[in-house]
Design an enzyme around this catalytic site. Structure first.
Site, PDB file in Angstrom:
ATOM      1  N   TYR A   1      27.943  49.925   8.961  1.00  0.00           N
ATOM      2  CA  TYR A   1      27.579  51.335   9.134  1.00  0.00           C
ATOM      3  C   TYR A   1      28.593  52.005  10.081  1.00  0.00           C
ATOM      4  O   TYR A   1      29.567  51.383  10.492  1.00  0.00           O
ATOM      5  CB  TYR A   1      26.119  51.446   9.586  1.00  0.00           C
ATOM      6  CG  TYR A   1      25.191  50.966   8.490  1.00  0.00           C
ATOM      7  CD1 TYR A   1      25.132  51.656   7.277  1.00  0.00           C
ATOM      8  CD2 TYR A   1      24.436  49.809   8.624  1.00  0.00           C
ATOM      9  CE1 TYR A   1      24.321  51.217   6.234  1.00  0.00           C
ATOM     10  CE2 TYR A   1      23.624  49.365   7.579  1.00  0.00           C
ATOM     11  CZ  TYR A   1      23.574  50.074   6.391  1.00  0.00           C
ATOM     12  OH  TYR A   1      22.787  49.630   5.357  1.00  0.00           O
TER      13      TYR A   1
ATOM     14  N   THR B   1      14.636  47.770   7.327  1.00  0.00           N
ATOM     15  CA  THR B   1      14.488  49.036   6.612  1.00  0.00           C
ATOM     16  C   THR B   1      13.387  48.900   5.570  1.00  0.00           C
ATOM     17  O   THR B   1      13.419  47.976   4.751  1.00  0.00           O
ATOM     18  CB  THR B   1      15.839  49.410   5.968  1.00  0.00           C
ATOM     19  OG1 THR B   1      16.724  49.770   7.013  1.00  0.00           O
ATOM     20  CG2 THR B   1      15.707  50.566   4.994  1.00  0.00           C
TER      21      THR B   1
ATOM     22  N   ASN C   1      28.233  45.928   2.909  1.00  0.00           N
ATOM     23  CA  ASN C   1      28.938  47.217   2.869  1.00  0.00           C
ATOM     24  C   ASN C   1      30.459  47.043   2.854  1.00  0.00           C
ATOM     25  O   ASN C   1      31.203  47.861   3.395  1.00  0.00           O
ATOM     26  CB  ASN C   1      28.510  48.138   4.014  1.00  0.00           C
ATOM     27  CG  ASN C   1      27.207  48.844   3.711  1.00  0.00           C
ATOM     28  OD1 ASN C   1      26.936  49.205   2.568  1.00  0.00           O
ATOM     29  ND2 ASN C   1      26.383  49.035   4.730  1.00  0.00           N
TER      30      ASN C   1
ATOM     31  N   ASN D   1      26.637  45.615  10.168  1.00  0.00           N
ATOM     32  CA  ASN D   1      26.395  45.790   8.728  1.00  0.00           C
ATOM     33  C   ASN D   1      27.187  46.901   8.049  1.00  0.00           C
ATOM     34  O   ASN D   1      26.731  47.499   7.072  1.00  0.00           O
ATOM     35  CB  ASN D   1      24.893  45.989   8.466  1.00  0.00           C
ATOM     36  CG  ASN D   1      24.101  44.769   8.877  1.00  0.00           C
ATOM     37  OD1 ASN D   1      24.679  43.705   9.117  1.00  0.00           O
ATOM     38  ND2 ASN D   1      22.788  44.895   8.975  1.00  0.00           N
TER      39      ASN D   1
ATOM     40  N   HIS E   1      22.739  50.424  16.508  1.00  0.00           N
ATOM     41  CA  HIS E   1      23.087  49.652  15.297  1.00  0.00           C
ATOM     42  C   HIS E   1      24.595  49.789  15.046  1.00  0.00           C
ATOM     43  O   HIS E   1      25.058  50.797  14.519  1.00  0.00           O
ATOM     44  CB  HIS E   1      22.288  50.222  14.127  1.00  0.00           C
ATOM     45  CG  HIS E   1      22.296  49.369  12.897  1.00  0.00           C
ATOM     46  ND1 HIS E   1      23.111  48.275  12.733  1.00  0.00           N
ATOM     47  CD2 HIS E   1      21.561  49.461  11.747  1.00  0.00           C
ATOM     48  CE1 HIS E   1      22.885  47.732  11.541  1.00  0.00           C
ATOM     49  NE2 HIS E   1      21.953  48.428  10.931  1.00  0.00           N
TER      50      HIS E   1
HETATM   51  C1  FMN Z   1      15.079  44.455   3.322  1.00  0.00           C
HETATM   52  C2  FMN Z   1      15.935  44.302   4.551  1.00  0.00           C
HETATM   53  C3  FMN Z   1      16.089  45.387   5.389  1.00  0.00           C
HETATM   54  C4  FMN Z   1      16.875  45.265   6.548  1.00  0.00           C
HETATM   55  N1  FMN Z   1      17.004  46.333   7.379  1.00  0.00           N
HETATM   56  C5  FMN Z   1      17.744  46.233   8.499  1.00  0.00           C
HETATM   57  C6  FMN Z   1      17.859  47.313   9.400  1.00  0.00           C
HETATM   58  O1  FMN Z   1      17.249  48.375   9.216  1.00  0.00           O
HETATM   59  N2  FMN Z   1      18.649  47.147  10.497  1.00  0.00           N
HETATM   60  C7  FMN Z   1      19.318  45.984  10.734  1.00  0.00           C
HETATM   61  O2  FMN Z   1      20.034  45.882  11.734  1.00  0.00           O
HETATM   62  N3  FMN Z   1      19.194  44.922   9.906  1.00  0.00           N
HETATM   63  C8  FMN Z   1      18.428  45.014   8.816  1.00  0.00           C
HETATM   64  N4  FMN Z   1      18.284  43.929   7.999  1.00  0.00           N
HETATM   65  C9  FMN Z   1      18.832  42.620   8.414  1.00  0.00           C
HETATM   66  C10 FMN Z   1      17.752  41.791   9.092  1.00  0.00           C
HETATM   67  O3  FMN Z   1      17.430  42.363  10.373  1.00  0.00           O
HETATM   68  C11 FMN Z   1      18.185  40.313   9.301  1.00  0.00           C
HETATM   69  O4  FMN Z   1      19.223  40.242  10.228  1.00  0.00           O
HETATM   70  C12 FMN Z   1      18.642  39.697   8.012  1.00  0.00           C
HETATM   71  O5  FMN Z   1      17.568  39.721   7.100  1.00  0.00           O
HETATM   72  C13 FMN Z   1      19.150  38.237   8.200  1.00  0.00           C
HETATM   73  O6  FMN Z   1      18.182  37.464   8.798  1.00  0.00           O
HETATM   74  P1  FMN Z   1      18.582  36.567  10.076  1.00  0.00           P
HETATM   75  O7  FMN Z   1      19.192  37.517  11.065  1.00  0.00           O
HETATM   76  O8  FMN Z   1      17.305  35.965  10.544  1.00  0.00           O
HETATM   77  O9  FMN Z   1      19.561  35.556   9.553  1.00  0.00           O
HETATM   78  C14 FMN Z   1      17.514  44.028   6.838  1.00  0.00           C
HETATM   79  C15 FMN Z   1      17.329  42.941   5.977  1.00  0.00           C
HETATM   80  C16 FMN Z   1      16.568  43.069   4.846  1.00  0.00           C
HETATM   81  C17 FMN Z   1      16.406  41.879   3.941  1.00  0.00           C
END
Ligand code: FMN
Length: 282
Positions: free
Chosen positions: A183, A28, A238, A181, A178
């Site tokens: 949602y 995001t 969340n 997290n 999605h």
């Molecule tokens: C700033 C930020 C925005 C993120 N936005 C999303 C998102 O839009 N959708 C999503 O599924 N995960 C989102 N995540 C999670 C990341 O996709 C990722 O899974 C998370 O940073 C953990 O990293 P890893 O999966 O490599 O351990 C976001 C993470 C961060 C730090």
């Protein structure tokens, strides 16, 4: 002699051949403005991250009801659909492949995003982790959401189907649902947030129903191999985490397996908040 696959060796994702195994995680960025219309800055961002690889877009709301973050993009009207085309074109010109992540925030939202109406969820259970939410009117405490009626849930499924259609019209190569997290779809999966007594709640099978109906609706638009699902069994983000998380997520993974989807995208929860209801096995 055959060599083992490595990060830069090709990979088949259904009918797609990816030149490498580098995938951009959905992130995001909140750069779409109040109208939630993708723009040149976003096109530049995705183009910069494309080298013949797969990108998963930032979470993108399927309906106004699904909004819960400021300035995040949408895929529920013609202007948004049209604007995404510039981004998918840029990615394709650079040899990339891009899936759109379909999002509904559910209770992770606030009435100031919804003209004073409460955000919605599986049940009237609010986020209670001491955090606040950023809204158009500043930071606020979370509110107790309105539980969706059974008819409302059916309408949510249709919103996902329409968003999947728009994603196709916008030139995406596939979609990721999605369901992680904390949602909306995760709120239906987990006992902590789903205390319903209709066909979308109660036992495990019922709690999984909404996600599976969304998968089926999206599959009327996309072949299974162009659809992914994201889950976060260990996630605390969340205010999630249910004691029966192992049983819940093993069951849903087994159910999803029967659809022969392109992929299952599982967050381990360690970097993004672990709920500590189980032991980490290294
Ligand atoms: C700033 C930020 C925005 C993120 N936005 C999303 C998102 O839009 N959708 C999503 O599924 N995960 C989102 N995540 C999670 C990341 O996709 C990722 O899974 C998370 O940073 C953990 O990293 P890893 O999966 O490599 O351990 C976001 C993470 C961060 C730090």
């Amino acid at each position: 002699m055959t060599s083992s696959p490595h990060l830069l060796s090709p990979f088949s994702l259904g009918d797609l051949t990816l030149e490498n195994r580098v995938v951009l995680a959905p992130l995001t960025r909140a750069r779409s403005g109040v109208d939630r219309i993708p723009n040149e800055l976003m096109a530049e961002y995705y183009a910069q991250r494309t080298t013949d690889n797969l990108l998963i877009s930032e979470a993108t709301v399927v309906s106004p009801q699904g909004i819960g973050w400021q300035d995040t993009p949408g895929i529920y009207n013609d202007a948004q659909t049209e604007a995404w085309k510039a981004i998918t074109n840029r990615v394709h010109e650079a040899g990339g492949t891009i899936f759109l992540q379909l999002w509904h925030c559910g209770r992770a939202s606030h009435s100031s995003f919804h003209g004073g109406e409460l955000p919605v969820s599986a049940s009237a259970v609010k986020i209670d982790n001491g955090d606040q939410i950023h809204t158009p009117t500043g930071k606020h405490d979370y509110e107790t959401p309105r539980a969706l009626s059974t008819e409302d849930v059916v309408a949510v499924v249709e919103d996902y189907r329409m968003a999947a259609e728009r994603a196709k019209a916008a030139g995406f190569d596939g979609v990721e649902i999605h369901s992680a997290n904390g949602y909306l779809l995760d709120q239906f999966l987990q006992f902590k947030t789903n205390q319903r007594t209709d066909r979308y709640g109660g036992n495990l099978e019922n709690r999984c129903r909404l996600l599976l109906e969304v998968v089926e609706a999206v599959q009327t638009v996309w072949p299974a191999s162009r659809v992914g699902v994201r889950l976060s069994p260990n996630g605390a983000f969340n205010d999630m985490g249910s004691p029966d998380y192992r049983e819940t997520f093993l069951h849903i993974a087994q159910q999803l397996d029967t659809y022969k989807l392109g992929y299952l995208h599982v967050m381990d929860g360690l970097a993004f908040g672990f709920h500590d209801l189980g032991r980490v096995i290294n």
